[in-house]
Design a protein around this motif. Structure first.
Motif, PDB file in Angstrom:
ATOM      1  N   ASN A 149       4.911  55.313 -63.711  1.00 35.66           N
ATOM      2  CA  ASN A 149       4.488  53.897 -63.686  1.00 35.66           C
ATOM      3  C   ASN A 149       5.647  52.917 -63.782  1.00 35.66           C
ATOM      4  OD1 ASN A 149       2.090  55.268 -63.796  1.00 35.66           O
ATOM      5  ND2 ASN A 149       1.089  53.800 -65.142  1.00 35.66           N
TER       6      ASN A 149
ATOM      7  N   MET B 266       8.009  49.979 -61.994  1.00 36.95           N
ATOM      8  CA  MET B 266       7.785  48.958 -60.966  1.00 36.95           C
ATOM      9  C   MET B 266       8.727  49.273 -59.795  1.00 36.95           C
ATOM     10  SD  MET B 266       5.568  47.106 -62.447  1.00 36.95           S
ATOM     11  CE  MET B 266       4.970  47.920 -63.912  1.00 36.95           C
ATOM     12  N   PRO B 267       8.156  49.572 -58.634  1.00 39.41           N
ATOM     13  CA  PRO B 267       9.013  50.017 -57.523  1.00 39.41           C
ATOM     14  C   PRO B 267      10.018  48.969 -57.050  1.00 39.41           C
ATOM     15  CG  PRO B 267       6.746  49.693 -56.792  1.00 39.41           C
ATOM     16  CD  PRO B 267       6.728  49.560 -58.276  1.00 39.41           C
ATOM     17  N   VAL B 268       9.731  47.688 -57.315  1.00 40.73           N
ATOM     18  CA  VAL B 268      10.635  46.637 -56.807  1.00 40.73           C
ATOM     19  C   VAL B 268      11.777  46.332 -57.779  1.00 40.73           C
ATOM     20  CG1 VAL B 268       8.907  45.521 -55.358  1.00 40.73           C
ATOM     21  CG2 VAL B 268       9.177  44.798 -57.732  1.00 40.73           C
ATOM     22  N   LEU B 269      11.717  46.952 -58.952  1.00 36.89           N
ATOM     23  CA  LEU B 269      12.758  46.671 -59.938  1.00 36.89           C
ATOM     24  C   LEU B 269      13.689  47.871 -60.084  1.00 36.89           C
ATOM     25  CD1 LEU B 269      10.649  44.951 -62.766  1.00 36.89           C
ATOM     26  CD2 LEU B 269      11.834  43.876 -60.849  1.00 36.89           C
ATOM     27  N   THR B 270      14.950  47.609 -60.396  1.00 39.22           N
ATOM     28  CA  THR B 270      15.920  48.688 -60.611  1.00 39.22           C
ATOM     29  C   THR B 270      15.617  49.351 -61.950  1.00 39.22           C
ATOM     30  OG1 THR B 270      17.412  47.220 -61.770  1.00 39.22           O
ATOM     31  CG2 THR B 270      17.737  47.411 -59.395  1.00 39.22           C
TER      32      THR B 270
ATOM     33  N   GLU C  13      16.218  46.927 -64.642  1.00 38.47           N
ATOM     34  CA  GLU C  13      15.180  45.889 -64.761  1.00 38.47           C
ATOM     35  C   GLU C  13      13.867  46.455 -65.303  1.00 38.47           C
ATOM     36  OE1 GLU C  13      16.745  43.097 -61.043  1.00 38.47           O
ATOM     37  OE2 GLU C  13      15.347  44.741 -60.678  1.00 38.47           O
TER      38      GLU C  13
ATOM     39  N   TYR D  22      16.888  52.013 -57.566  1.00 36.12           N
ATOM     40  CA  TYR D  22      15.451  51.738 -57.553  1.00 36.12           C
ATOM     41  C   TYR D  22      14.705  53.056 -57.758  1.00 36.12           C
ATOM     42  CZ  TYR D  22      16.337  46.993 -56.114  1.00 36.12           C
ATOM     43  OH  TYR D  22      16.745  45.693 -56.105  1.00 36.12           O
TER      44      TYR D  22
END
Lengths: 388, 225
Positions: free
Chosen positions: B96, B98-102, B105, B141
């Protein structure tokens, strides 16, 4: 605590195609809206700049335009006799009775005829209208068939160069000069000697009289004198107000028509934004559940999705504005609804237009994003975490 | 050791149309601070529901859940959200992230809920990623990381706020044996060295074997082991 902005911004471009299509839709609507506002703004600006703040125009009572108004020579003499009128360097009163006539002239590079406004005036007109300058040739000589043309008139009508001849009022007229009136209505006019125009068009009456007054107080006194003079039935208006009133009709019409069209278009854009955001919520159900589990409140998730759709709309709005700003390079010519005569103006991009367009884009993003954001915020954390 | 989790007469009933489904039946359970507990049981036995109760994600139909001195059944939704952000770290089966965050992040996310300066935040994130052995993957990512690495980022996210309890729902369920072993080693280490109380739901007897205590749930009833 709110969701980090970079999460909202980056999520926007996960589904590139839908996002780009939505931005395109919003930018198109923003462009149309901006163009409409720039158009009505440009007309208003042109007409308002036509008037000078110190000048008062006197027309027949209840007339809206100069072309539908008439004043006799006696009226003109009475109006010149009131105190408060400014004088030029030679001590002459700056008060000019004028005659307005509309004639058909051929449009340049086309077979169309246009309604060109002719203004019979006096050679001291430059004292009255200090924003108007002769830029080529010379002023017409009183008592002759000489005329001078505005810069926009020279651009838009055939036979308007110095040395050319125009035919109207059963006579030939020689173009002897060109004047520049900036971005005003005068720039599309043709000026000649009042008495000559009255003879040529067999018109014994003036259309209007414009006077330069010494100050604001003088205007009020002048207006009161004219209003109370039983020999006259005239309206005295500040010149700027007179043209601003004229601009309200045409600019208002364009604004209303444009707003209706844009509103219809915007429904499409709002639905587009809504579909994009619903898809985003559906695809990110587990992410939303995770955020809730980590401790982000429903309010912050609602806000996060609203920010996302607002960002989407702002990008669209900015693109629309950027493209629309290119329009300010163009000037177009149209008919002034009130005088039925040709007038050239530019699309005018003002801070007010920029603010309105961006607020409108934001409104589209907010409306499109609201229901999907509510759905995201109302997801039950346990169910959302189970989503695949 | 003090009791960190105290569950008394906990029942949970779901209503589906007219049907009543009792998922948890009068559960009583105490967990001491610093324990590593494995909850086992067949599918549908109620172990995930129990874990959700302990994590403050769901509320009981009846009974009391007291964790770190707070009675969760008395809290409203936003109080629960605030409580979770301070006391619970989550590890999920499918990471789980967040795919858009490194990775950096992702680990930073729960710290947005705590008032910290940028420098303090940065220090905590680097420390957490160092502890899970990923100091060189901060700018990657999730899709640039292996399953095991992603789960390690998720563990870093779970410990970065220094919560008292870590709840893990099938943390090795999606991993190969080697990665699973690495993850279990990390959990054992954090339990021992950092004193974190860990509640882990698992199907895997090998994974459960790493816990101090195993409890079995069957048809909503708890059997200690």
């Amino acid at each position: 605590m709110k969701l980090p902005l970079n999460y909202s911004a980056k999520s926007l471009f996960v589904r590139k195609t839908t996002t780009i299509v939505t931005i395109f839709g919003i930018s198109l609507v923003s462009f149309v809206y901006a163009a409409v506002l720039m158009l009505s703004g440009g007309i208003k600006e042109t007409l308002v700049q036509t008037g000078s703040p110190d000048n008062a125009i006197i027309i027949q009572r209840s007339s809206i335009t100069e072309t539908t108004s008439s004043l006799t020579r006696d009226h003109a003499n009475i109006l010149k006799s009131y105190p408060g009128i400014a004088r030029n360097a030679e001590g002459r009163l700056i008060a000019t009775p004028e005659v307005m006539v509309i004639v058909n002239l051929k449009k340049k590079d086309s077979d169309d005829m246009v309604n060109a406004p002719l203004r019979g005036t006096e050679t001291n007109v430059f004292d009255l209208r200090q924003n108007v300058k002769l830029i080529e040739g010379r002023m017409f000589t009183p008592g002759t068939s000489e005329i001078v043309v505005g810069a926009a008139a020279r651009r838009n009508y055939e036979q308007c160069k110095i040395g050319d001849k125009l035919f109207f009022g059963k006579r030939e007229w020689n173009v002897v000069g060109v004047f520049d009136a900036g971005r005003t209505g005068f720039d599309s006019e043709v000026w000649g000697d009042t008495e000559q125009f009255m003879q040529a068009f067999r018109r014994p009456l003036y259309s209007s009289m414009t006077v330069k007054l010494t100050d604001q107080e003088a205007f009020e006194n002048y207006q009161a004198l004219a209003d109370n003079d039983k020999r006259l039935r005239v309206d005295v208006k500040q010149e700027q107000q007179f043209y601003a009133d004229q601009s309200e009709n045409i600019a208002g019409f364009i604004r209303i028509l444009g707003t209706v069209v844009t509103t219809i278009f915007s429904i499409g854009a709002i639905i587009g934004a809504m579909i994009t955001m619903y898809a985003a919520v559906a695809n990110r159900t587990r992410e939303i559940g995770t955020l809730q589990a980590l401790g982000f409140s429903r309010k912050s998730i609602l806000l996060g999705f609203l920010i996302e759709s607002s960002l989407l709309a702002m990008i669209g709005g900015l693109i629309g504005l950027l493209v629309a700003s290119g329009l300010s390079q163009f000037s177009i010519s149209t008919v002034n609804f009130d005088s039925f005569s040709e007038m050239e103006f530019r699309f005018s991009l003002t801070t007010e237009t920029i603010t309105n367009v961006l607020l409108f884009a934001l409104f589209m993003g907010f409306s499109g994003g609201f229901l999907p954001a509510v759905r995201a915020a109302r997801l039950k954390v346990v169910d959302a975490l189970r989503s695949v | 050791m003090s009791t960190i989790i105290n569950i008394e007469n906990l029942s949970k009933t779901y209503h589906r149309d007219a049907e009543e489904l009792q998922v948890l039946k009068s559960i009583n359970m105490q967990v001491e601070n610093g324990e590593f507990l494995a909850l086992m049981g067949p599918s549908g036995s109620g172990k995930s529901t129990l874990l959700n109760m302990i994590a403050g994600l769901d509320t009981p139909t009846s009974g009391k859940v007291t964790i770190c001195g707070s009675e969760l059944s008395q809290m409203n939704e936003s109080q629960l959200a605030g409580w979770r952000s301070q006391h619970v770290g989550f590890i999920f089966q499918f990471y789980n992230l967040m795919p858009v965050l490194t990775a950096y992040e992702n680990v930073e996310l729960p710290l947005h809920l705590i008032n910290l300066s940028k420098e303090e935040r940065d220090k905590k994130i680097r420390l957490a990623l160092n502890l899970v052995g990923l100091p060189d993957r901060m700018d990657h990512y999730p899709n640039q990381l292996s399953g095991g690495q992603q789960q390690r980022v998720a563990i870093a996210r779970a410990i970065v706020t220094d919560p008292s309890i870590i709840v893990a729902d099938e943390p090795t369920g999606d991993l190969d044996r080697k990665s699973a072993e690495e993850i279990l080693n990390l959990m054992v280490r954090f339990n021992k060295e950092l004193g974190k109380t860990i509640i882990m739901v698992t199907h895997d007897p090998h994974a459960a074997g790493r816990a101090h205590i195993k409890k079995h749930l069957d048809k909503g009833t708890l059997n200690g082991a």
